[in-house]
Scaffold this active site. Sequence first.
Site, PDB file in Angstrom:
ATOM      1  N   PHE A  95     -14.999 -20.750 -29.917  1.00  0.00           N
ATOM      2  CA  PHE A  95     -15.670 -19.817 -29.016  1.00  0.00           C
ATOM      3  C   PHE A  95     -16.735 -20.575 -28.245  1.00  0.00           C
ATOM      4  CE2 PHE A  95     -15.800 -14.930 -29.407  1.00  0.00           C
ATOM      5  CZ  PHE A  95     -14.423 -14.826 -29.411  1.00  0.00           C
ATOM      6  N   GLN A 139     -26.720  -9.545 -21.472  1.00  0.00           N
ATOM      7  CA  GLN A 139     -25.597 -10.485 -21.356  1.00  0.00           C
ATOM      8  C   GLN A 139     -24.523  -9.966 -20.408  1.00  0.00           C
ATOM      9  OE1 GLN A 139     -22.842 -11.668 -24.874  1.00  0.00           O
ATOM     10  NE2 GLN A 139     -24.029 -13.452 -24.275  1.00  0.00           N
ATOM     11  N   HIS A 161     -20.758 -10.708 -19.584  1.00  0.00           N
ATOM     12  CA  HIS A 161     -19.606 -11.437 -20.125  1.00  0.00           C
ATOM     13  C   HIS A 161     -18.840 -12.047 -18.956  1.00  0.00           C
ATOM     14  CE1 HIS A 161     -15.954 -12.387 -22.301  1.00  0.00           C
ATOM     15  NE2 HIS A 161     -16.547 -12.052 -23.432  1.00  0.00           N
ATOM     16  N   LEU A 164     -12.960  -5.424 -21.083  1.00  0.00           N
ATOM     17  CA  LEU A 164     -13.199  -6.805 -21.541  1.00  0.00           C
ATOM     18  C   LEU A 164     -11.910  -7.592 -21.770  1.00  0.00           C
ATOM     19  CD1 LEU A 164     -15.625  -8.655 -22.531  1.00  0.00           C
ATOM     20  CD2 LEU A 164     -14.637  -8.273 -24.774  1.00  0.00           C
ATOM     21  N   GLU A 177     -13.352 -13.625 -25.013  1.00  0.00           N
ATOM     22  CA  GLU A 177     -13.575 -15.068 -24.955  1.00  0.00           C
ATOM     23  C   GLU A 177     -12.504 -15.817 -25.751  1.00  0.00           C
ATOM     24  OE1 GLU A 177     -17.722 -15.884 -25.163  1.00  0.00           O
ATOM     25  OE2 GLU A 177     -17.423 -17.616 -26.449  1.00  0.00           O
ATOM     26  N   ARG A 214     -21.930 -18.124 -22.724  1.00  0.00           N
ATOM     27  CA  ARG A 214     -21.601 -17.052 -21.773  1.00  0.00           C
ATOM     28  C   ARG A 214     -22.489 -17.028 -20.537  1.00  0.00           C
ATOM     29  NH1 ARG A 214     -20.101 -12.166 -25.928  1.00  0.00           N
ATOM     30  NH2 ARG A 214     -18.097 -13.098 -26.493  1.00  0.00           N
ATOM     31  N   HIS A 232     -22.397  -6.668 -20.657  1.00  0.00           N
ATOM     32  CA  HIS A 232     -21.670  -6.649 -21.929  1.00  0.00           C
ATOM     33  C   HIS A 232     -22.534  -6.322 -23.134  1.00  0.00           C
ATOM     34  CE1 HIS A 232     -18.468  -7.653 -24.661  1.00  0.00           C
ATOM     35  NE2 HIS A 232     -19.169  -8.615 -25.238  1.00  0.00           N
ATOM     36  N   ARG A 291     -26.730 -14.550 -26.297  1.00  0.00           N
ATOM     37  CA  ARG A 291     -25.977 -14.475 -27.553  1.00  0.00           C
ATOM     38  C   ARG A 291     -24.695 -15.292 -27.470  1.00  0.00           C
ATOM     39  NH1 ARG A 291     -21.545 -11.406 -29.370  1.00  0.00           N
ATOM     40  NH2 ARG A 291     -21.429  -9.986 -27.590  1.00  0.00           N
TER      41      ARG A 291
HETATM   42  C1  LIG Z   1     -15.245  -4.719 -25.554  1.00  0.00           C
HETATM   43  C2  LIG Z   1     -16.161  -5.442 -26.496  1.00  0.00           C
HETATM   44  C3  LIG Z   1     -15.685  -6.480 -27.274  1.00  0.00           C
HETATM   45  C4  LIG Z   1     -16.538  -7.154 -28.149  1.00  0.00           C
HETATM   46  N1  LIG Z   1     -16.035  -8.194 -28.894  1.00  0.00           N
HETATM   47  C5  LIG Z   1     -16.868  -8.831 -29.757  1.00  0.00           C
HETATM   48  C6  LIG Z   1     -16.383  -9.890 -30.566  1.00  0.00           C
HETATM   49  O1  LIG Z   1     -15.204 -10.242 -30.535  1.00  0.00           O
HETATM   50  N2  LIG Z   1     -17.257 -10.511 -31.394  1.00  0.00           N
HETATM   51  C7  LIG Z   1     -18.571 -10.145 -31.485  1.00  0.00           C
HETATM   52  O2  LIG Z   1     -19.298 -10.739 -32.268  1.00  0.00           O
HETATM   53  N3  LIG Z   1     -19.035  -9.132 -30.742  1.00  0.00           N
HETATM   54  C8  LIG Z   1     -18.227  -8.457 -29.891  1.00  0.00           C
HETATM   55  N4  LIG Z   1     -18.717  -7.430 -29.140  1.00  0.00           N
HETATM   56  C9  LIG Z   1     -20.054  -6.912 -29.427  1.00  0.00           C
HETATM   57  C10 LIG Z   1     -20.020  -6.096 -30.719  1.00  0.00           C
HETATM   58  O3  LIG Z   1     -18.776  -5.450 -30.827  1.00  0.00           O
HETATM   59  C11 LIG Z   1     -21.111  -5.041 -30.786  1.00  0.00           C
HETATM   60  O4  LIG Z   1     -22.349  -5.603 -30.447  1.00  0.00           O
HETATM   61  C12 LIG Z   1     -21.201  -4.472 -32.200  1.00  0.00           C
HETATM   62  O5  LIG Z   1     -19.939  -4.053 -32.663  1.00  0.00           O
HETATM   63  C13 LIG Z   1     -22.183  -3.323 -32.271  1.00  0.00           C
HETATM   64  O6  LIG Z   1     -22.099  -2.752 -33.532  1.00  0.00           O
HETATM   65  P1  LIG Z   1     -23.190  -1.740 -34.045  1.00  0.00           P
HETATM   66  O7  LIG Z   1     -22.814  -1.379 -35.440  1.00  0.00           O
HETATM   67  O8  LIG Z   1     -24.552  -2.286 -33.809  1.00  0.00           O
HETATM   68  O9  LIG Z   1     -23.052  -0.475 -33.079  1.00  0.00           O
HETATM   69  P2  LIG Z   1     -21.761   0.415 -32.642  1.00  0.00           P
HETATM   70  O10 LIG Z   1     -20.489  -0.050 -33.233  1.00  0.00           O
HETATM   71  O11 LIG Z   1     -21.855   0.542 -31.161  1.00  0.00           O
HETATM   72  O12 LIG Z   1     -22.086   1.780 -33.310  1.00  0.00           O
HETATM   73  C14 LIG Z   1     -23.147   2.607 -32.897  1.00  0.00           C
HETATM   74  C15 LIG Z   1     -23.016   3.897 -33.660  1.00  0.00           C
HETATM   75  O13 LIG Z   1     -24.187   4.667 -33.458  1.00  0.00           O
HETATM   76  C16 LIG Z   1     -23.833   5.998 -33.146  1.00  0.00           C
HETATM   77  N5  LIG Z   1     -24.955   6.538 -32.392  1.00  0.00           N
HETATM   78  C17 LIG Z   1     -25.537   6.032 -31.284  1.00  0.00           C
HETATM   79  N6  LIG Z   1     -26.614   6.763 -30.955  1.00  0.00           N
HETATM   80  C18 LIG Z   1     -26.716   7.735 -31.879  1.00  0.00           C
HETATM   81  C19 LIG Z   1     -27.632   8.796 -32.091  1.00  0.00           C
HETATM   82  N7  LIG Z   1     -28.689   8.982 -31.298  1.00  0.00           N
HETATM   83  N8  LIG Z   1     -27.419   9.640 -33.140  1.00  0.00           N
HETATM   84  C20 LIG Z   1     -26.357   9.453 -33.968  1.00  0.00           C
HETATM   85  N9  LIG Z   1     -25.472   8.448 -33.822  1.00  0.00           N
HETATM   86  C21 LIG Z   1     -25.660   7.599 -32.792  1.00  0.00           C
HETATM   87  C22 LIG Z   1     -22.506   5.889 -32.427  1.00  0.00           C
HETATM   88  O14 LIG Z   1     -21.784   7.066 -32.560  1.00  0.00           O
HETATM   89  C23 LIG Z   1     -21.856   4.773 -33.239  1.00  0.00           C
HETATM   90  O15 LIG Z   1     -21.283   5.310 -34.400  1.00  0.00           O
HETATM   91  C24 LIG Z   1     -17.882  -6.769 -28.246  1.00  0.00           C
HETATM   92  C25 LIG Z   1     -18.370  -5.734 -27.463  1.00  0.00           C
HETATM   93  C26 LIG Z   1     -17.532  -5.082 -26.576  1.00  0.00           C
HETATM   94  C27 LIG Z   1     -18.104  -4.022 -25.702  1.00  0.00           C
END
Ligand SMILES: Cc1cc2nc3c(=O)[nH]c(=O)nc-3n(C[C@H](O)[C@H](O)[C@H](O)COP(=O)(O)OP(=O)(O)OC[C@H]3O[C@@H](n4cnc5c(N)ncnc54)[C@H](O)[C@@H]3O)c2cc1C
Length: 568
Positions: free
Chosen positions: A120, A233, A235, A245, A248, A279, A344, A379
């Site tokens: 990566f 960021q 992407h 998306l 990468e 990135r 992103h 990142r």
């Molecule tokens: C298309 C895409 C591909 C990606 N690919 C990669 C990758 O390959 N490798 C990598 O390291 N990173 C990747 N990322 C980044 C990574 O996926 C995310 O940063 C990470 O998964 C975020 O996880 P999280 O648990 O912090 O939040 P999320 O998975 O976004 O979960 C947030 C949760 O909070 C809940 N929520 C939000 N606000 C509230 C509220 N006020 N009250 C109650 N519930 C709420 C939502 O319902 C959800 O359940 C990618 C991002 C994208 C957009």
Amino acid sequence: MPSMYHQVLIVGGGLAALRAAIEAKEAGLDVAVMTRVHPVRSHSVAAQGGVNAALANAEKGRDDTIEKHAFDTVKGSDFLADQPAAITMTADAPLRIYEMEHWGCPFSRTDEGKIAQRPFGGAGYPRTCYAADKTGHALLHTMYEQAVKRNIKIYEEWTVLSLVIDGGVCRGVIALNLRDGDLVPVGADAVIFGTGGTGRVYGRSTNSIIVTGSGMAVAYYAGVPLKDMEFIQFHPTSLFGNNVLITEGARGEGGYLRNANGERFMEKYAPKAMELGPRDIVARSIQTEINEGRGFPGGYVHLDLTHLGAKKILERLPAIRDISINFVGVDPIEKPIPIQPGQHYSMGGIDTDADGATVIKGFYAAGECACVSVHGANRLGGNSLLETIVFGQRSGAHAAGYVRGGGKGGPDERLLREHLHRMRERWEDLRAADGPEDPAAIRDLMKETMIEKVGIFRDEAQMSEAVEAIKKLQERYRRIHVGYRGRRFNLDLLRTYELGMKLDLAEIIAKGALNRQESRGSHARTDYKERDDANWLKHTMAHHTPDGPRFDFKAVEVTKWQPEARRY
Ligand SMILES: Cc1cc2nc3c(=O)[nH]c(=O)nc-3n(C[C@H](O)[C@H](O)[C@H](O)COP(=O)(O)OP(=O)(O)OC[C@H]3O[C@@H](n4cnc5c(N)ncnc54)[C@H](O)[C@@H]3O)c2cc1C
């Protein structure tokens, strides 16, 4: 009726939240998860390319170490990451990945049967563990199974609107039950946010519409500072036209970037790393090619996978092929994919330490909503999924210790009712709003302003215009109307409420960016082109006041590596 109560309340159902919930439950506490969407619809499910850990499984990665992973992370961050936090994350990484493996995560495999790892950007070795190009899906479903197995109570389709704080101590939340539209006070001795990022403040985002930043805003209003929000960021590779998306991992598997002249232009910008530069650098290089007229009409370049062959694409990048066929009608086995950079990820977020703790006792945050800080100004791909499982686990453990050591043992009814009353007034005022302004028009203008004026390249004039534009949109927001006033599943009302939050986050991002008179990582100013360690090796802290954000700064923890020029 007495308020609901749980010893530990986890807000969010993504990877960070569920990992925190599992940890607190394992400590024997009464734990509940409250999430706006069903957990497996959380945005983590969309993650594609993989998750980093120095396992040294790949043929070309045998010399990889935790220390090298930590250094790459710090260098990738343009030296804004707190180094002890980066060291903690990379040291915990193998543990957390093997844990996911033992819980059943179907990682892709090497010929020897070990977890497969691909290269990566910005990483010295292939250290990104993956499940084809559906890594988030594999991780999140595995994590959800583990939560279900432990009988963790899950409130699906509930949204937390505010924190209940008393004398600097968190005592619960006020939540909206989307099914019936009721506002409900929920007492808790500890609350952990895993509420994700803030992508939809921007236009041209790779994020889904649920990524609103509401958790960050709720924490900010409750008195927790937001850190380094100006670092957004972009992407390098999102589909031209809709910004879905393209991982990468496509470049990790050997994909080339070509401009309209057919040139692999990364030669000019990152001659050693080429397409696998970090990135910020790759996104700027693509944008430079487009800005200087070497892109295709409309503003895109090509991501060329055709030389990889059908077998590799079908095995390692099947979802990318499907996305490309379904969204732009291009089969990457036969033709290059049209791509452009897209918003992103948010490097900034709720200010926490490496245990997820904040300035409010009993309030924690982990995952993309938090800023520990391990990503600093940029990142590395694969470090975000890692952050969710490492700091999810750590915040769950620390919150459990906090509750065991002196939790209050029940809801404070008077306090919860007071907060409920205040929240209900605001909510009902909004439900009745009947002004001339259309929330959707304000939302569109905000997104356009942010991508056009606080985007990949920034300068003082553009950012000042953005600050002014956001201020005007905030004024217009005070005169909005609400289209639908029903109570059940009124997502229109919720989105309108969250628009106010997004505008406040946009203001913090734009003002923080305007303040920072240097270029560092993703923050590339055309009027201050150099990094300025003498004046700006510090974190921006935004504090809520009734008149908008008040900024001050916090020292970066530089313990092992002195800042140096980033060459790739
Ligand atoms: C298309 C895409 C591909 C990606 N690919 C990669 C990758 O390959 N490798 C990598 O390291 N990173 C990747 N990322 C980044 C990574 O996926 C995310 O940063 C990470 O998964 C975020 O996880 P999280 O648990 O912090 O939040 P999320 O998975 O976004 O979960 C947030 C949760 O909070 C809940 N929520 C939000 N606000 C509230 C509220 N006020 N009250 C109650 N519930 C709420 C939502 O319902 C959800 O359940 C990618 C991002 C994208 C957009």
